[in-house]
Design a protein around this motif. Structure first.
Motif, PDB file in Angstrom:
ATOM      1  N   ARG A  41       0.847  -1.201   0.000  1.00 39.49           N
ATOM      2  CA  ARG A  41       0.000   0.000   0.000  1.00 39.49           C
ATOM      3  C   ARG A  41       0.878   1.246   0.000  1.00 39.49           C
ATOM      4  O   ARG A  41       2.076   1.164   0.292  1.00 39.49           O
ATOM      5  N   GLN A  42       0.215   2.344  -0.320  1.00 35.51           N
ATOM      6  CA  GLN A  42       0.930   3.624  -0.279  1.00 35.51           C
ATOM      7  C   GLN A  42       0.472   4.404   0.943  1.00 35.51           C
ATOM      8  O   GLN A  42       0.973   5.482   1.210  1.00 35.51           O
ATOM      9  N   MET A  52       9.222   4.065  -0.697  1.00 38.41           N
ATOM     10  CA  MET A  52       9.726   2.688  -0.840  1.00 38.41           C
ATOM     11  C   MET A  52       8.672   1.784  -1.485  1.00 38.41           C
ATOM     12  O   MET A  52       8.970   1.002  -2.386  1.00 38.41           O
ATOM     13  N   SER A  53       7.424   1.915  -1.028  1.00 38.26           N
ATOM     14  CA  SER A  53       6.363   1.082  -1.614  1.00 38.26           C
ATOM     15  C   SER A  53       6.138   1.445  -3.080  1.00 38.26           C
ATOM     16  O   SER A  53       5.876   0.588  -3.919  1.00 38.26           O
ATOM     17  N   ARG A  54       6.253   2.733  -3.361  1.00 39.22           N
ATOM     18  CA  ARG A  54       6.066   3.178  -4.745  1.00 39.22           C
ATOM     19  C   ARG A  54       7.142   2.568  -5.653  1.00 39.22           C
ATOM     20  O   ARG A  54       6.867   2.096  -6.749  1.00 39.22           O
ATOM     21  N   PHE A  55       8.374   2.563  -5.157  1.00 41.69           N
ATOM     22  CA  PHE A  55       9.449   1.962  -5.961  1.00 41.69           C
ATOM     23  C   PHE A  55       9.182   0.473  -6.176  1.00 41.69           C
ATOM     24  O   PHE A  55       9.422  -0.071  -7.264  1.00 41.69           O
ATOM     25  N   THR A  56       8.653  -0.190  -5.156  1.00 43.06           N
ATOM     26  CA  THR A  56       8.387  -1.631  -5.300  1.00 43.06           C
ATOM     27  C   THR A  56       7.376  -1.893  -6.412  1.00 43.06           C
ATOM     28  O   THR A  56       7.530  -2.841  -7.192  1.00 43.06           O
ATOM     29  N   VAL A  57       6.360  -1.040  -6.506  1.00 41.48           N
ATOM     30  CA  VAL A  57       5.378  -1.232  -7.583  1.00 41.48           C
ATOM     31  C   VAL A  57       6.059  -1.110  -8.944  1.00 41.48           C
ATOM     32  O   VAL A  57       5.878  -1.951  -9.834  1.00 41.48           O
ATOM     33  N   ALA A 359      13.331  -1.595  -2.338  1.00 37.66           N
ATOM     34  CA  ALA A 359      13.882  -0.268  -2.008  1.00 37.66           C
ATOM     35  C   ALA A 359      14.994  -0.353  -0.968  1.00 37.66           C
ATOM     36  O   ALA A 359      15.995   0.363  -1.062  1.00 37.66           O
ATOM     37  N   VAL A 360      14.849  -1.233   0.026  1.00 44.59           N
ATOM     38  CA  VAL A 360      15.913  -1.298   1.032  1.00 44.59           C
ATOM     39  C   VAL A 360      17.143  -1.997   0.464  1.00 44.59           C
ATOM     40  O   VAL A 360      18.275  -1.658   0.828  1.00 44.59           O
ATOM     41  N   GLY A 361      16.933  -2.939  -0.453  1.00 42.84           N
ATOM     42  CA  GLY A 361      18.087  -3.586  -1.110  1.00 42.84           C
ATOM     43  C   GLY A 361      18.873  -2.567  -1.912  1.00 42.84           C
ATOM     44  O   GLY A 361      20.110  -2.503  -1.859  1.00 42.84           O
TER      45      GLY A 361
END
Ligand SMILES: Cc1cc2nc3c(=O)[nH]c(=O)nc-3n(C[C@H](O)[C@H](O)[C@H](O)COP(=O)(O)OP(=O)(O)OC[C@H]3O[C@@H](n4cnc5c(N)ncnc54)[C@H](O)[C@@H]3O)c2cc1C
Length: 398
Positions: A41-42, A52-57, A359-361
């Protein structure tokens, strides 16, 4: 997390960096990632959590092209719908205001608006709902993990099956010894050691234990603050209903006022659901057994009340997994430990970590290879906040 770090490190540094992942169980049978519900979710309030969630998408959308053409992460952006009662309505409005400022597409719905948009929901005692309708939903965590691992290996990262048991230190002559070598045990009970230039601790729910072996939380000064990450058992139940007015294939993931959640799982009519246990009644973490009574007493009544079609559901499967629970502030820790020049932590997302993995990677690879964050500035996730006793408060945790 470990495979994400390995992939981004190899992508960035190529052959100039030797990357070894030490993994105690390469079947990943008990890994949080393999047992996750995969919600993304955002709807957070810390800008970094949103970014970070946005980058994952974005990452998942390009997964088949960039990571593995044979692995589909099944990104399903049906949205995430959170319901609240009167008590939580003010906080929901505050969070939605912050999220909108940060560019999150979140819509606040009154009970009437909710009923007309999602007629399969009973709206009694719902004061307000927040619907995140863009880049929110779920994906397949196993696919993410396997894709990252395979890609990291194809770029030259090596995987060793063994359990990290200790670290060897060397004196620096300064206040803190340096960590020089990681010790691990293989299935044949042999001990091995690897000397390293940089070490990343990414052991999920067991990161707190391993941090203690690195003297974190056991000495004075910068080593006095512990990494308070521990396992917390969470159940997931697979349900199916023969009732009328079942949430359709396009239904979002729903988080009820009771905090019980459910979402569709595939196209065969299954749903998965769960709920965190009360704070004062955490189940034992000695095993991964599933408590069916918890479903009967804490989930089914709530779901059946909210979704009349779930009055006639049946449970067709279940599993349990461990959250890597950060008792300090329920947020992840990312970055170098301040007492060491070569020891990084990447753990503790407490139930919202699957959507942060790419994102954390990438972030940790930037720290190690570039010497600082280049894309998203994730400095506020550093361990310094633990040493300074300044918890990072995310208002939109479920
Ligand atoms: C039931 C459940 C539902 C969840 N739902 C969501 C969700 O909807 N959305 C979301 O964002 N997040 C969710 N999460 C959280 C998410 O799954 C985690 O934040 C994420 O998977 C953590 O990844 P990790 O790599 O840190 O941990 P893990 O996947 O557990 O990986 C850690 C690895 O370290 C290895 N290891 C441990 N100790 C040692 C040792 N001594 N030596 C060598 N290796 C070791 C383990 O074998 C493991 O493979 C959920 C978690 C659970 C359990």
């Amino acid at each position: 997390m470990g495979s994400s770090a390995a992939y981004f490190l190899k992508k960035k540094a190529g052959k100039s960096l030797d990357v070894v992942v030490i993994e105690k169980d390469c079947t990943y049978r008990k890994a949080s990632t393999a047992l996750s519900s995969g919600c993304i979710r955002q709807q957070f309030t810390i800008p970094q959590n949103i970014m970070m969630s946005r980058f994952t998408v974005e990452f998942l959308r390009l997964f088949k092209k960039d990571i593995d053409p044979d692995i589909d992460p099944n990104l399903t952006c049906n949205g995430v719908l959170t319901l609240t009662n009167e008590e939580g309505a003010e906080n929901m409005k505050k969070c939605a205001g912050l999220q909108k400022e940060l560019g999150v597409n979140v819509e606040l719905l009154t009970a009437d608006a909710l009923k007309s948009k999602f007629p399969w929901i009973r709206t009694d005692a719902v004061a307000l709902a927040a619907f995140g309708c863009v880049n929110e939903g779920w994906f397949d965590p196993w696919a993410l993990m396997m894709g990252l691992r395979r890609k990291a290996q194809s770029l030259g990262a090596r995987y060793v099956e063994g359990e990290v048991t200790d670290f060897i230190f060397k004196s620096t002559g300064g206040e803190y010894d340096a960590i020089d070598e990681v010790v691990f045990r293989t299935a044949d009970s042999k001990q091995h050691g690897i000397k390293f230039n940089q070490c990343i601790l990414a052991a999920g729910a067991y990161s707190g234990d391993i941090a203690r072996k690195a003297a974190i939380g056991t000495k004075s000064g910068l080593l006095s603050a512990p990494l308070s990450i521990e396992p917390r058992k969470r159940y997931v139940y697979v349900i199916k209903s023969q009732g009328d007015n079942i949430p359709p294939l396009t239904a979002p993931l729903v988080i009820d006022t009771s905090k019980a959640y459910f979402r569709r799982d595939g196209t065969a009519g299954n749903f998965i659901c769960g709920r965190s246990p009360p704070k004062d009644n955490e189940p034992s973490t000695d095993n991964l057994d599933v408590d069916m009574d918890f479903f009967e007493t804490n989930i089914w009544p709530q779901l059946a009340y909210r979704i009349p079609a779930f009055e006639s559901l049946k449970v067709v499967g279940s599993w349990a997994g461990f959250y890597e629970f950060n008792k300090f502030d329920c947020n992840g820790v990312l970055g170098k430990h301040p007492a060491y020049d070569n020891f990084y932590i990447m753990a503790g997302y407490s139930g919202h970590g699957i959507q942060k993995i790419p994102a954390v990677g990438r972030g940790i690879a930037e720290l190690i290879v570039d010497g600082g964050f280049k894309t998203i500035d994730l400095s506020l996730l550093g361990f310094d906040r633990v040493v300074e006793n300044k918890p990072l408060v995310e208002l939109a945790l479920v």
